[in-house]
Design a protein around this motif. Sequence first.
Motif, PDB file in Angstrom:
ATOM      1  N   ASN A 211       0.813  -1.219   0.000  1.00  0.00           N
ATOM      2  CA  ASN A 211       0.000   0.000   0.000  1.00  0.00           C
ATOM      3  C   ASN A 211       0.849   1.272   0.000  1.00  0.00           C
ATOM      4  O   ASN A 211       0.327   2.369   0.166  1.00  0.00           O
ATOM      5  N   PHE A 212       2.169   1.114  -0.162  1.00  0.00           N
ATOM      6  CA  PHE A 212       3.030   2.277  -0.344  1.00  0.00           C
ATOM      7  C   PHE A 212       4.093   1.948  -1.387  1.00  0.00           C
ATOM      8  O   PHE A 212       4.304   0.781  -1.744  1.00  0.00           O
ATOM      9  N   VAL A 213       4.714   2.995  -1.918  1.00  0.00           N
ATOM     10  CA  VAL A 213       5.774   2.817  -2.909  1.00  0.00           C
ATOM     11  C   VAL A 213       7.044   3.502  -2.423  1.00  0.00           C
ATOM     12  O   VAL A 213       6.992   4.425  -1.595  1.00  0.00           O
ATOM     13  N   MET A 214       8.167   3.028  -2.948  1.00  0.00           N
ATOM     14  CA  MET A 214       9.449   3.669  -2.665  1.00  0.00           C
ATOM     15  C   MET A 214       9.870   4.471  -3.888  1.00  0.00           C
ATOM     16  O   MET A 214       9.934   3.949  -4.997  1.00  0.00           O
ATOM     17  N   GLN A 215      10.127   5.741  -3.675  1.00  0.00           N
ATOM     18  CA  GLN A 215      10.644   6.601  -4.738  1.00  0.00           C
ATOM     19  C   GLN A 215      12.130   6.836  -4.496  1.00  0.00           C
ATOM     20  O   GLN A 215      12.537   7.192  -3.388  1.00  0.00           O
ATOM     21  N   ILE A 216      12.937   6.627  -5.519  1.00  0.00           N
ATOM     22  CA  ILE A 216      14.397   6.720  -5.414  1.00  0.00           C
ATOM     23  C   ILE A 216      14.882   7.862  -6.294  1.00  0.00           C
ATOM     24  O   ILE A 216      14.564   7.923  -7.482  1.00  0.00           O
ATOM     25  N   THR A 217      15.647   8.777  -5.711  1.00  0.00           N
ATOM     26  CA  THR A 217      16.178   9.917  -6.451  1.00  0.00           C
ATOM     27  C   THR A 217      17.701   9.926  -6.339  1.00  0.00           C
ATOM     28  O   THR A 217      18.239  10.075  -5.234  1.00  0.00           O
ATOM     29  N   PRO A 218      18.422   9.756  -7.451  1.00  0.00           N
ATOM     30  CA  PRO A 218      19.883   9.856  -7.392  1.00  0.00           C
ATOM     31  C   PRO A 218      20.300  11.275  -7.035  1.00  0.00           C
ATOM     32  O   PRO A 218      19.821  12.241  -7.636  1.00  0.00           O
ATOM     33  N   ASP A 219      21.159  11.399  -6.048  1.00  0.00           N
ATOM     34  CA  ASP A 219      21.713  12.691  -5.661  1.00  0.00           C
ATOM     35  C   ASP A 219      23.161  12.742  -6.150  1.00  0.00           C
ATOM     36  O   ASP A 219      23.675  11.771  -6.697  1.00  0.00           O
ATOM     37  N   PHE A 220      23.851  13.873  -5.920  1.00  0.00           N
ATOM     38  CA  PHE A 220      25.198  13.992  -6.473  1.00  0.00           C
ATOM     39  C   PHE A 220      26.183  13.015  -5.833  1.00  0.00           C
ATOM     40  O   PHE A 220      27.181  12.647  -6.448  1.00  0.00           O
ATOM     41  N   ASP A 221      25.904  12.552  -4.596  1.00  0.00           N
ATOM     42  CA  ASP A 221      26.841  11.618  -3.961  1.00  0.00           C
ATOM     43  C   ASP A 221      26.168  10.384  -3.382  1.00  0.00           C
ATOM     44  O   ASP A 221      26.835   9.522  -2.821  1.00  0.00           O
ATOM     45  N   ASP A 222      24.835  10.266  -3.531  1.00  0.00           N
ATOM     46  CA  ASP A 222      24.138   9.119  -2.940  1.00  0.00           C
ATOM     47  C   ASP A 222      22.725   9.065  -3.519  1.00  0.00           C
ATOM     48  O   ASP A 222      22.346   9.878  -4.351  1.00  0.00           O
TER      49      ASP A 222
END
Length: 347
Positions: A211-222
Amino acid sequence: MEQGDVKILKKKPIYPVSSELRKYLRFYQRDARLPVGYHDLLNFYESFPVIDKNGKDTLWESPLYPPHEIDRLHSGLKKAYAMLKASGNLRIVEHKYIDRIDYCKFGNSNPFRIKIVNRLNDIYDYFYVKKADASRIYGLELEEIFSPNQVNYLVDGETLIEEHIAGIPGDEFARSRLRHTDYNPIRIAKEFVKFNERCMITLLGDMRSYNFVMQITPDFDDFQFRLRAIDFDQQFYEGNIKVYMPQFFKENRPYVELAMEYLTDKTVLQYQQEEQSSIMYQARSERYRLKELRDVSIKDKISTVDNIHQLREGLFKHYADPHYHKCESMTDIIELNIKNVIRQVNA
């Protein structure tokens, strides 16, 4: 964090949208005259199961409609998408077509999932057509007010349309990516702690991993992570306090174990306080909208007396706060939760 298991034994009823709630929705431009409704999509004569790429049943079905109905439905759905995404500007759907309509019998809202495709570049999007349930609408509004996320939906009579929330389903992420070597486990555990805290304060229930999702955002170091709820049917209805604590669902055990492995009691408390501080700022910045929502919801029958009494007793024991005994509605309980958060942050 504690582990456990909690089950929801009864299906929550669909609560109708009151006239007061409709006035609120109209004021905040959530009310619309849609060209196609939920009941129109129920007029299929047959369906077949939707199987994923691994040959597994998805619990969705693909309905078949009479040929003379298909053009009308597809045209109406394209216009509804334009209303949802661009205030009705039909130019955004000039080159789009409805690729498929899926139906889910599982859960409270029995949604239809619509896939719309741009024929110029094959880019596609989804949106959902559901029964208009007051509980879900209150959940969407509280998500808009208190979370770092924006939600987009429209209501017309007994129909609700909702945009798709992109992300990796929480159960799939736990199964295949939770221990990915490129991901910092502390960041994931931190996000789960904050998500758990927000659900508890705003009384968003049944946040099992699907019932939830994981959103992944690449950052400059992680990589940065954010958990987003995608199901708001169980907004302040249940009486069991554990229903509002994702840590107690067995489906979320991988996240709990990750937090127990990588976080200390001190860091868990720190992340809870960070989320409380965020909620406090949101409550202050959205105080007028929050008051209007409170004035509407407090008149609405959206739970049972037994559930309200059970929850206020559970919260009294959890927080050792006798003020919960004075709460006569789920709205009273959330209001006290928010007031307590503001007091703690300012202490």
